[in-house]
Structure formats: structure tokens, C-alpha cells
Design a protein around this motif. Structure first.
Motif, PDB file in Angstrom:
ATOM      1  N   LEU A  48      -0.661  -2.008 -11.942  1.00 45.41           N
ATOM      2  CA  LEU A  48      -0.470  -0.875 -11.032  1.00 45.41           C
ATOM      3  C   LEU A  48      -0.225  -1.424  -9.636  1.00 45.41           C
ATOM      4  CD1 LEU A  48      -3.427   1.500 -11.981  1.00 45.41           C
ATOM      5  CD2 LEU A  48      -1.012   1.772 -12.598  1.00 45.41           C
ATOM      6  N   HIS A  49       0.720  -0.830  -8.928  1.00 40.11           N
ATOM      7  CA  HIS A  49       0.964  -1.271  -7.567  1.00 40.11           C
ATOM      8  C   HIS A  49      -0.209  -0.944  -6.651  1.00 40.11           C
ATOM      9  CE1 HIS A  49       4.653  -3.243  -6.581  1.00 40.11           C
ATOM     10  NE2 HIS A  49       5.284  -2.565  -7.509  1.00 40.11           N
ATOM     11  N   ASP A  50      -0.938   0.095  -7.008  1.00 40.10           N
ATOM     12  CA  ASP A  50      -1.956   0.588  -6.090  1.00 40.10           C
ATOM     13  C   ASP A  50      -3.177   1.050  -6.878  1.00 40.10           C
ATOM     14  OD1 ASP A  50      -3.405   1.707  -4.118  1.00 40.10           O
ATOM     15  OD2 ASP A  50      -2.049   3.404  -3.764  1.00 40.10           O
ATOM     16  N   VAL A  51      -4.261   0.261  -6.813  1.00 37.83           N
ATOM     17  CA  VAL A  51      -5.448   0.653  -7.573  1.00 37.83           C
ATOM     18  C   VAL A  51      -6.231   1.756  -6.880  1.00 37.83           C
ATOM     19  CG1 VAL A  51      -5.752  -1.490  -8.844  1.00 37.83           C
ATOM     20  CG2 VAL A  51      -6.776  -1.265  -6.590  1.00 37.83           C
ATOM     21  N   ALA A  52      -5.863   2.067  -5.637  1.00 42.14           N
ATOM     22  CA  ALA A  52      -6.564   3.128  -4.924  1.00 42.14           C
ATOM     23  C   ALA A  52      -6.432   4.463  -5.646  1.00 42.14           C
ATOM     24  CB  ALA A  52      -6.019   3.248  -3.499  1.00 42.14           C
ATOM     25  N   ALA A  53      -5.340   4.597  -6.422  1.00 43.49           N
ATOM     26  CA  ALA A  53      -5.098   5.859  -7.121  1.00 43.49           C
ATOM     27  C   ALA A  53      -6.104   6.100  -8.243  1.00 43.49           C
ATOM     28  CB  ALA A  53      -3.682   5.861  -7.691  1.00 43.49           C
ATOM     29  N   VAL A  70       0.118   4.773 -22.462  1.00 44.63           N
ATOM     30  CA  VAL A  70       1.339   5.010 -21.702  1.00 44.63           C
ATOM     31  C   VAL A  70       2.180   5.990 -22.512  1.00 44.63           C
ATOM     32  CG1 VAL A  70       3.489   3.977 -20.869  1.00 44.63           C
ATOM     33  CG2 VAL A  70       1.295   2.806 -20.499  1.00 44.63           C
ATOM     34  N   ILE A  71       2.482   7.119 -21.899  1.00 49.54           N
ATOM     35  CA  ILE A  71       3.187   8.188 -22.615  1.00 49.54           C
ATOM     36  C   ILE A  71       4.503   8.507 -21.913  1.00 49.54           C
ATOM     37  CG2 ILE A  71       3.033  10.545 -23.482  1.00 49.54           C
ATOM     38  CD1 ILE A  71       0.012  10.316 -23.405  1.00 49.54           C
ATOM     39  N   VAL A 107       1.714   8.695 -17.440  1.00 49.86           N
ATOM     40  CA  VAL A 107       2.854   9.472 -17.922  1.00 49.86           C
ATOM     41  C   VAL A 107       4.118   9.001 -17.219  1.00 49.86           C
ATOM     42  CG1 VAL A 107       3.811  11.778 -18.214  1.00 49.86           C
ATOM     43  CG2 VAL A 107       1.344  11.437 -18.325  1.00 49.86           C
ATOM     44  N   THR A 108       5.076   8.539 -17.980  1.00 51.89           N
ATOM     45  CA  THR A 108       6.355   8.131 -17.390  1.00 51.89           C
ATOM     46  C   THR A 108       7.390   9.189 -17.734  1.00 51.89           C
ATOM     47  OG1 THR A 108       6.948   6.802 -19.313  1.00 51.89           O
ATOM     48  CG2 THR A 108       5.801   5.677 -17.560  1.00 51.89           C
ATOM     49  N   GLY A 141       3.660   9.452  -7.577  1.00 50.76           N
ATOM     50  CA  GLY A 141       3.519   8.496  -8.672  1.00 50.76           C
ATOM     51  C   GLY A 141       3.002   7.136  -8.217  1.00 50.76           C
ATOM     52  N   VAL A 142       2.435   6.404  -9.160  1.00 50.31           N
ATOM     53  CA  VAL A 142       1.962   5.040  -8.907  1.00 50.31           C
ATOM     54  C   VAL A 142       2.893   4.087  -9.649  1.00 50.31           C
ATOM     55  CG1 VAL A 142      -0.036   3.509  -8.963  1.00 50.31           C
ATOM     56  CG2 VAL A 142      -0.357   5.985  -9.095  1.00 50.31           C
ATOM     57  N   PRO A 143       3.702   3.332  -8.944  1.00 44.71           N
ATOM     58  CA  PRO A 143       4.650   2.464  -9.652  1.00 44.71           C
ATOM     59  C   PRO A 143       3.934   1.340 -10.411  1.00 44.71           C
ATOM     60  CG  PRO A 143       5.200   2.671  -7.311  1.00 44.71           C
ATOM     61  CD  PRO A 143       3.830   3.242  -7.484  1.00 44.71           C
ATOM     62  N   LEU A 144       4.602   0.855 -11.457  1.00 43.29           N
ATOM     63  CA  LEU A 144       4.140  -0.308 -12.214  1.00 43.29           C
ATOM     64  C   LEU A 144       4.973  -1.517 -11.805  1.00 43.29           C
ATOM     65  CD1 LEU A 144       3.912   1.087 -15.871  1.00 43.29           C
ATOM     66  CD2 LEU A 144       2.019   0.638 -14.303  1.00 43.29           C
ATOM     67  N   MET A 145       4.374  -2.697 -11.893  1.00 38.61           N
ATOM     68  CA  MET A 145       5.128  -3.929 -11.626  1.00 38.61           C
ATOM     69  C   MET A 145       6.267  -4.077 -12.644  1.00 38.61           C
ATOM     70  SD  MET A 145       3.489  -5.349  -9.064  1.00 38.61           S
ATOM     71  CE  MET A 145       3.618  -7.134  -8.995  1.00 38.61           C
ATOM     72  N   ASN A 146       5.987  -3.799 -13.918  1.00 41.92           N
ATOM     73  CA  ASN A 146       7.014  -3.819 -14.969  1.00 41.92           C
ATOM     74  C   ASN A 146       6.909  -2.520 -15.745  1.00 41.92           C
ATOM     75  OD1 ASN A 146       7.626  -6.666 -14.531  1.00 41.92           O
ATOM     76  ND2 ASN A 146       5.669  -7.052 -15.547  1.00 41.92           N
ATOM     77  N   ALA A 147       8.054  -1.956 -16.093  1.00 37.39           N
ATOM     78  CA  ALA A 147       8.039  -0.745 -16.910  1.00 37.39           C
ATOM     79  C   ALA A 147       7.387  -1.061 -18.253  1.00 37.39           C
ATOM     80  CB  ALA A 147       9.460  -0.249 -17.126  1.00 37.39           C
ATOM     81  N   LEU A 148       6.684  -0.096 -18.816  1.00 30.69           N
ATOM     82  CA  LEU A 148       5.992  -0.328 -20.088  1.00 30.69           C
ATOM     83  C   LEU A 148       6.466   0.652 -21.148  1.00 30.69           C
ATOM     84  CD1 LEU A 148       2.289  -0.806 -18.919  1.00 30.69           C
ATOM     85  CD2 LEU A 148       3.829  -2.565 -19.835  1.00 30.69           C
ATOM     86  N   PRO A 149       6.623   0.167 -22.384  1.00 25.40           N
ATOM     87  CA  PRO A 149       6.898   1.103 -23.477  1.00 25.40           C
ATOM     88  C   PRO A 149       5.643   1.902 -23.828  1.00 25.40           C
ATOM     89  CG  PRO A 149       6.740  -1.142 -24.321  1.00 25.40           C
ATOM     90  CD  PRO A 149       6.606  -1.231 -22.828  1.00 25.40           C
TER      91      PRO A 149
END
Ligand SMILES: *[C@@H]1O[C@H](CO)[C@@H](O)[C@H](O)[C@H]1NC(C)=O
Ligand SMILES: *[C@@H]1O[C@H](CO)[C@@H](O)[C@H](O)[C@H]1NC(C)=O
Ligand SMILES: *[C@@H]1O[C@H](CO)[C@@H](O)[C@H](O)[C@H]1NC(C)=O
Ligand SMILES: *[C@@H]1O[C@H](CO)[C@@H](O)[C@H](O)[C@H]1NC(C)=O
Ligand SMILES: *[C@@H]1O[C@H](CO)[C@@H](O)[C@H](O)[C@H]1NC(C)=O
Ligand SMILES: *[C@@H]1O[C@H](CO)[C@@H](O)[C@H](O)[C@H]1NC(C)=O
Ligand SMILES: *[C@@H]1O[C@H](CO)[C@@H](O)[C@H](O)[C@H]1NC(C)=O
Ligand SMILES: *[C@@H]1O[C@H](CO)[C@@H](O)[C@H](O)[C@H]1NC(C)=O
Length: 648
Positions: A48-53, A70-71, A107-108, A141-149
Motif C-alpha cells: 500500500l502506498h499509504d498505511v495511514a488509510a 483483492v476483488i 476493491v479494484t 483510493g489507496v494506490p498499490l505499488m504493483n497491481a494485484l490480481p
């Protein structure tokens, strides 16, 4: 002393701790969730880019990890019913994901609206989800470093790191040498996990939800086990010999045959046991260095055949495994396919490259694959044997060699329920499917009447009795035994390594052969191959092979693993199983039924596999795969299930 104590603590907590003088590398974490054992990969796949969330509850997770799902969704209104649909679908498709992974969801949403629907919050409440994170397509939204399936993951709130999870299974039938996980560098490492309390090896499988088959990766997510004679980058190759395993370092490259399957999307989950140096061994007497894997069929105490024993027993025993690779030089795929009641093939010789694979005899070695389902088997076969042409028209000629099936069929119809009846009933259905009738013949008689004029051998026994034994022993002595014995001696003060009785007896036979035997054996093999492809089964422009030759592979007969037999010797003689070996043609084993027997182990009636072999012309492997897939669609062939019984 202090450093050691700290290192010990760090290992206990499986954290990564880098000091001034020592670096400790975590090897992953083993944990249970809802009573199921999991392994958490040592390196994160995303963060997660930001754990504050994260909510306070998530941050204070006592284990340091939080299970999340991850949905991905394209629905703007992702409500309770959409979540319920996802849960229903995942529960059927995957054995790794469980509802326990709904502690948090990520949720993506890949649509175009930027505000989440409030229906998500209703869904959250009704499923008891602690927290919901949204992808960056949403405003907050909270971005991810890499997209996840899609699928289950573990989130480490302290760092925001996200890890893949593997469900752990016990290797109850002792089919595996060890389980494996990817090492992140295109290679693999030995799985460090063990299910608490287990007495066997542990194998870990990733979620099926992580993978989606595509044209480039038609086998994405299919779980694969590989016989321990194929090199895999990062792992040692043991060939069923403990001294061999110890002597040589982990491999720097993966065998191209295995790499091809990984490129197609398959997931390597472990290495399986081979009888030593891929020589034939029986369970009671011969498996000295390793313990022979257990054949799950019947009473569980029947020999699993060899040499691809671990691969054959694993596919017959474990629903969580899709495919296993073996090899066949003189029956090492077909024997285990027959004994364990699964689909298994010896392909045309030369079907795949065998670089970085331990040889028995390069003139005869082939690479085959076990499966429980003819359609999946065909998909894998088409990908693996990429250089063959696919044919969708099938031969009209079915050769029925009476010398292998027995002549009882010709006089009386077989007794209902007998093994002969199982063969006869299946072949009758096959005749109907192909719109033909079988051609009764004998291979020995064909040789008598059509053998080359300048060949004197009166029978195939005379021509081929020692051919196989000569080739495998002379080749393996030169390519494996002598270099290994020399390397071991150099590293161990001139000592010789331990060798199991079966390879030792075979090599002893080979060492006693006169000069010139290999050339003679190759000449005899060529005589047979040329004769077979011109006089028995030959190529056809429309159906690839003009005919299909059938023979019984396993007949449901017992072969108890607690039965002492005679000392091993060179594999002499000619039989149905040697046809494809010398003719270089495909020989594919199909399970067709079961036969009852009274078990001396359980004191009850149990059932053992009845399987049949299909032989076609060289290079016609894909025609046969297509035929089996169609026969399965027509209900003439049925997929097999795991465990004691083959059919539900
Ligand atoms: C959006 O996600 C859904 C669900 O994963 C998927 O079926 C669909 O193809 C995706 N659409 C786009 C445009 O990526
Ligand atoms: C083989 O594995 C199955 C699980 O698939 C297990 O039920 C069975 O007991 C095992 N058999 C033996 C002999 O270990
Ligand atoms: C199959 O064809 C590919 C591409 O031409 C080639 O790289 C590969 O070596 C061939 N495999 C075999 C077993 O001949
Ligand atoms: C089956 O074969 C016979 C004789 O060769 C032919 O007359 C008939 O049309 C065929 N039937 C089908 C369904 O192909
Ligand atoms: C082969 O031919 C020989 C000599 O004619 C004969 O004795 C033998 O029975 C034949 N064998 C078979 C299997 O036809
Ligand atoms: C037999 O004759 C064929 C064709 O004339 C020839 O190619 C082959 O080498 C001969 N084989 C032997 C064993 O003499
Ligand atoms: C080759 O075949 C001949 C008969 O033609 C037989 O006498 C000889 O033993 C065979 N040799 C090998 C190595 O198979
Ligand atoms: C098992 O034993 C019973 C009693 O002796 C016998 O009637 C039956 O035929 C046997 N079944 C098989 C499959 O051998």
C-alpha cells in the motif's frame, strides 16, 4: 554470543534483520487461518502506498498480518449481492481462498466513476468486513505499488507490504521429494514450511484466483509437479540417489522442457520421487535410498510402478495437483499411469528437447505428462508438443493384437464384469465412435509374414530380446554412472557412492557386454522401427496415422508392495510395452475401468485400475490427444478422481 541470541530471536519471529556483520533472510511464515495451514511468501508482491488509510483495528493485528481479499470489479454498484456472487464463484474455483480472507477487502474498480457507491458499505457491514480499501480509480483510493490480481493475500499493516499466500497440503502418499516456491528470479527454492504435526513433506499451492488463462499462457495457474531428474533453476537434481543429490550444487538453469510449461503459465509446486536413476524398481526390495511413494488406489499397498512413481501417485492422490511430469524410456510413464489409474503418455521420440534432464538412453528417452482429465491433458499436450501437427480426423482402422489381449475374446464373449469385458466394452464403444470394427491380428504373425527379406531373426523375441537392456545400460554407464562415480570419488577420498540394487545390477550387466553391442542394438531397433512404420502402423495424410494399435496396459491385477520378489536383473525380453520404445511412436494410457479384488491388507473387496494403451504413427500425438478429448465429451472416456476409487 549476544549476536547469536539476537539472530535466534529474529529467526523465531521470521523478520528480516540486517546487522553490521550478519544478514538474516526470512524464509516465509507458516500460520493457520480458520484451521487451514498457509505459507506466506517471504517477499511482498505489492504494498500500500499509504498505511495511514488502515483502520486502527487492522494496524493492531496481533499476528502482524491481516488476511485480505483483492476483488476486481467492473460494477459501480458493488453491493451485498455482487459480493455474494464473488464469494460463491471463488469457493468453487479455488481451494486457497476462504471467507477468513474477508477481514479486509481491497476493491479494484476499473470503471470510470470516481466516487464509490454507498452500497459497498452495506456489503461491508453484512459480511463483517473490518475494513475496505479502494483502488486509485476512486477519488479516495489507496494506490498499490504493483497491481494485484484477484484472490487472497496477507497485509502487513506495519509496512503496508502485501504477500501472496500458499495453502499447505500434506504429502500423505510420500510422492514428493519436497515442495517448491518461486524464488523471484525465474528459479525456485525449497518450500520451508511444514504443516504443524505432519509426519510427511508439505507442499504449498498458490491461489487459482491469481491466474487467468490467455492465448499466450493457456495453462496459467495449472499446478505442476516435476520428476526429480529434470533440472530446475535453484534446485538440486537428485535422481533418487542421496549421494548424487548431495554431491552436485543447485542448478543454474531450468530444463527447456520444463521451462516451456512454465512459459505456458504452469506453476511448479514440487519435485517428485523417481526410482533411482529412472531405472525400474519394485517397492518392497529395491527402493533403498528413498522410500517408494504410495499408490492410492485400492488398499493403498499396491506397487505404484516405476520410474515416474512420485508423479503418477501424486496425480492419483491429490486433487490440489493438476499435472505431473515424468519420463518414459521403457515404460516409466505407462507403468505408473496403469498402476495408479491416471492418463499418462509416452510421446513420439524427440517430441521435446531433453537437455538438462538425466538420461537413461538418449535414443529412447521421452518426456510425458500425467493428468486426471483427457481435455486438460490435451491442452497441456498441445502446448508442450508444439512442433507436431494437430489432426482432427481419426483413423478408421483399429488393430487388436490377439497376442496381447488373449484369444478368449475370439471364442466366447467375455464374462460380464470381468476385466476382459471392460476392455471389450470400451473397444466396442470406440468402434461405434470411429464407425469401424476392430481388425484382429497378432504382432508376432505380422512379423512372420511381412518381415524384411534380408533379416534372419525368426521372431521379435530374437531380434529385440536384449536391445533395450543393452542400450540403456551402455548409455547410462557412459553418461551418468561413470562421471558420477568419478566425481564422488574425487570429493570423497576415492570412495564409491551408494547405488540401489536395481541400477547396480543393470550397470553390472552393461559392463559385461562385448564391444560393438550398442551399434548392433541400434541396428536391430532401426530394423523394427522401419518394419513397424511400413508394415503395421503407418502415416496418413488425413488422419496422421492410418490405424491405432491397442493393447492392455493394466488389468486390475494385484502387485502388493509388501511382497518379496527376486533380485533385480537386466530388463530382457520383448513385450507389448517395448513396441513404442523401439518404434519411437506415441503410446498413451487411458483409464477405462476398475477390477475388484479381495485385499489381503484390508480384508475387504477393493478395486484396481484397468487401463488401455493407444499406439499411433510417429508424430501423431496431437491426433490422439484430440481423440481422447472428444471421447471424453462423448462420455466414452471419463475423467478420474483421486483416492482409492477412480470413478465417482
Ligand atoms: C474490469 O474488471 C472486470 C472484472 O475483473 C473484467 O471482467 C473486465 O474485463 C475489466 N474491464 C476492463 C476494461 O479492463
Ligand atoms: C494417499 O493419500 C490420500 C489422500 O489423497 C490418503 O487418504 C491416503 O491415506 C494415502 N494413502 C497412503 C497409503 O498413504
Ligand atoms: C520446436 O520448434 C521450436 C521453434 O522452431 C524449436 O526452438 C524447438 O527446438 C523445437 N523442439 C524440438 C523438440 O524439436
Ligand atoms: C459408417 O461407415 C459405413 C461403411 O463404411 C458408412 O456407410 C456409413 O455412412 C458410416 N456412418 C457414419 C455415421 O459415418
Ligand atoms: C511363424 O512362422 C513359423 C514358421 O512358419 C511358425 O512355426 C510359427 O508358428 C509362426 N508364428 C506365428 C506367431 O505366426
Ligand atoms: C535390408 O535391405 C534394406 C533395403 O534393401 C537395406 O536398407 C537394409 O540396410 C538391409 N538390412 C540389413 C540388416 O541388411
Ligand atoms: C540383433 O538381432 C539378432 C537377430 O537378427 C540377434 O541375434 C541379436 O542378438 C540382436 N542383438 C541385439 C543387440 O539386439
Ligand atoms: C472375494 O472372496 C469371496 C469369498 O471367498 C468370493 O466369493 C469373491 O468372488 C472374491 N472376490 C474377488 C473379486 O476375488
Amino acid at each position: 554470543m549476544l549476536l547469536r541470541a539476537v539472530a535466534f530471536l529474529a529467526l523465531v519471529f521470521q523478520t528480516v534483520w540486517v546487522g553490521a556483520e550478519v544478514a538474516i533472510q526470512g524464509t516465509g511464515r507458516t500460520l493457520t487461518l480458520g484451521g487451514v495451514s498457509y505459507f506466506v511468501s517471504p517477499s511482498p508482491v505489492s504494498a500500500l502506498h499509504d498505511v495511514a488509510a488502515l483502520s486502527v483495528a487492522a494496524k493492531s493485528a496481533s499476528s502482524g498480518l491481516v488476511p485480505i481479499s483483492v476483488i476486481p470489479t467492473s460494477k459501480f454498484v458493488f453491493d451485498s449481492s455482487a459480493l455474494q456472487d464473488t464469494i460463491n464463484d471463488w469457493s468453487i474455483r479455488d481451494d486457497v481462498w476462504t471467507k477468513e480472507f474477508l477481514t479486509g477487502i481491497y476493491v479494484t474498480y476499473n470503471g470510470t466513476r470516481t466516487f464509490p457507491s454507498t452500497s459497498l458499505l452495506t456489503a461491508q457491514r453484512s459480511f463483517g468486513i473490518d475494513f475496505v480499501l479502494l483502488s486509485q480509480s476512486y477519488l479516495f483510493g489507496v494506490p498499490l505499488m504493483n497491481a494485484l490480481p484477484a484472490g487472497p493475500y496477507m497485509l502487513e499493516p506495519a509496512s503496508g507490504n502485501i504477500f501472496e499466500v500458499f495453502r499447505l497440503y500434506n504429502d500423505e502418499n510420500q510422492s514428493f521429494v519436497y515442495g517448491t516456491i518461486p524464488d523471484g528470479n525465474g528459479g525456485f527454492q525449497v518450500l520451508s514450511a511444514r504443516i504443524p504435526g505432519a509426519a510427511t513433506e508439505t507442499v504449498g499451492v498458490p491461489s487459482r484466483l491469481y491466474f487467468t488463462p490467455t492465448a499466450e499462457k493457456p495453462l496459467a495457474g495449472m499446478r505442476l509437479a516435476v520428476k526429480d531428474i529434470y533440472d530446475v533453476k535453484g534446485l538440486r537434481t537428485g535422481c533418487g540417489n542421496r549421494a548424487f543429490w548431495q554431491l552436485y550444487p543447485p542448478k543454474e538453469a531450468t530444463a527447456p522442457a520444463i521451462q516451456r510449461l512454465l512459459n505456458g503459465g504452469m506453476v511448479l509446486v514440487g519435485k517428485t520421487k523417481t526410482s533411482q536413476f529412472a531405472n525400474g524398481e519394485t517397492a518392497t526390495d529395491d527402493w533403498v535410498d528413498l522410500h517408494a511413494p504410495y499408490n492410492p488406489r485400492g488398499d493403498g499397498y499396491q506397487d505404484g510402478s516405476s520410474s515416474s512413481t512420485g508423479s503418477g501417485t501424486a496425480v492419483a492422490a491429490y486433487p490440489w495437483l493438476d499435472f505431473a511430469i515424468g519420463s518414459d524410456t521403457g515404460g516409466s510413464m505407462r507403468g505408473p499411469a496403469g498402476a495408479n489409474g491416471v492418463f499418462g503418455n509416452r510421446p513420439s521420440h524427440g517430441a521435446v528437447l531433453l537437455n538438462d534432464v538425466m538420461p537413461l538412453s538418449p535414443e529412447l528417452d521421452t518426456a510425458g505428462i500425467f493428468s486426471r482429465d483427457a481435455r486438460l491433458w490435451a491442452t497441456a499436450g498441445h502446448w508442450w508438443y508444439e512442433n507436431f501437427t494437430s489432426f482432427s480426423h481419426f483413423p478408421k482402422k483399429l488393430l487388436f493384437p490377439v497376442d496381447f489381449f488373449g484369444s478368449s475374446y475370439l471364442t466366447n464373449p467375455p464374462t460380464t464384469g470381468s476385466t476382459d469385458d471392460t476392455f471389450n466394452t470400451f473397444i466396442t464403444k470406440l468402434e461405434g465412435f470411429l464407425n469401424t470394427t476392430r481388425t484382429e491380428m497378432t504382432l508376432a504373425g505380422s512379423w512372420n509374414t511381412t518381415k524384411p527379406a534380408n533379416v534372419s531373426a525368426p521372431s521379435l523375441q530374437t531380434l529385440l530380446s536384449t536391445t533395450y537392456a543393452d542400450l540403456i545400460t551402455l548409455d547410462q554407464i557412459q553418461l551418468v554412472a561413470d562421471p558420477f562415480i568419478a566425481d564422488f570419488g574425487a570429493a570423497n577420498g576415492g570412495r564409491t557412492p551408494f547405488i540401489d540394487p536395481a541400477p547396480l545390477a543393470r550397470w553390472g550387466y552393461g559392463r559385461g557386454l562385448p564391444v560393438g553391442r550398442k551399434e548392433e542394438a541400434l541396428a536391430n531397433k532401426t530394423i523394427f522401427m522401419d518394419w513397424f512404420s511400413s508394415a503395421v502402423v503407418h502415416s496418413d495424410a488425413t488422419t496422421c496415422s492410418d490405424s491405432i494399435l491397442l493393447y492392455p496396459q493394466s488389468s486390475g491385477r494385484t502387485n502388493y508392495r509388501n511382497r518379496y520378489i527376486s533380485a533385480p536383473s537386466a530388463p530382457l525380453g520383448f513385450s507389448s510395452g517395448r513396441i513404442s520404445v523401439h518404434a519411437e511412436v506415441p503410446d498413451m494410457v487411458v483409464p477405462i475401468g476398475e477390477a475388484p479384488f479381495n485385499s489381503t491388507i484390508t480384508g475387504r473387496t477393493e478395486f484396481l485400475p484397468v487401463t488401455i494403451s493407444f499406439i499411433a504413427a510417429k508424430g501423431c500425438d496431437l491426433m490422439l490427444f484430440n481423440l481422447f478429448a472428444e471421447l471424453q465429451d462423448a462420455g466414452i472416456i471419463r475423467p478420474v478422481v483421486t483416492g482409492s476409487r477412480m470413478f465417482t
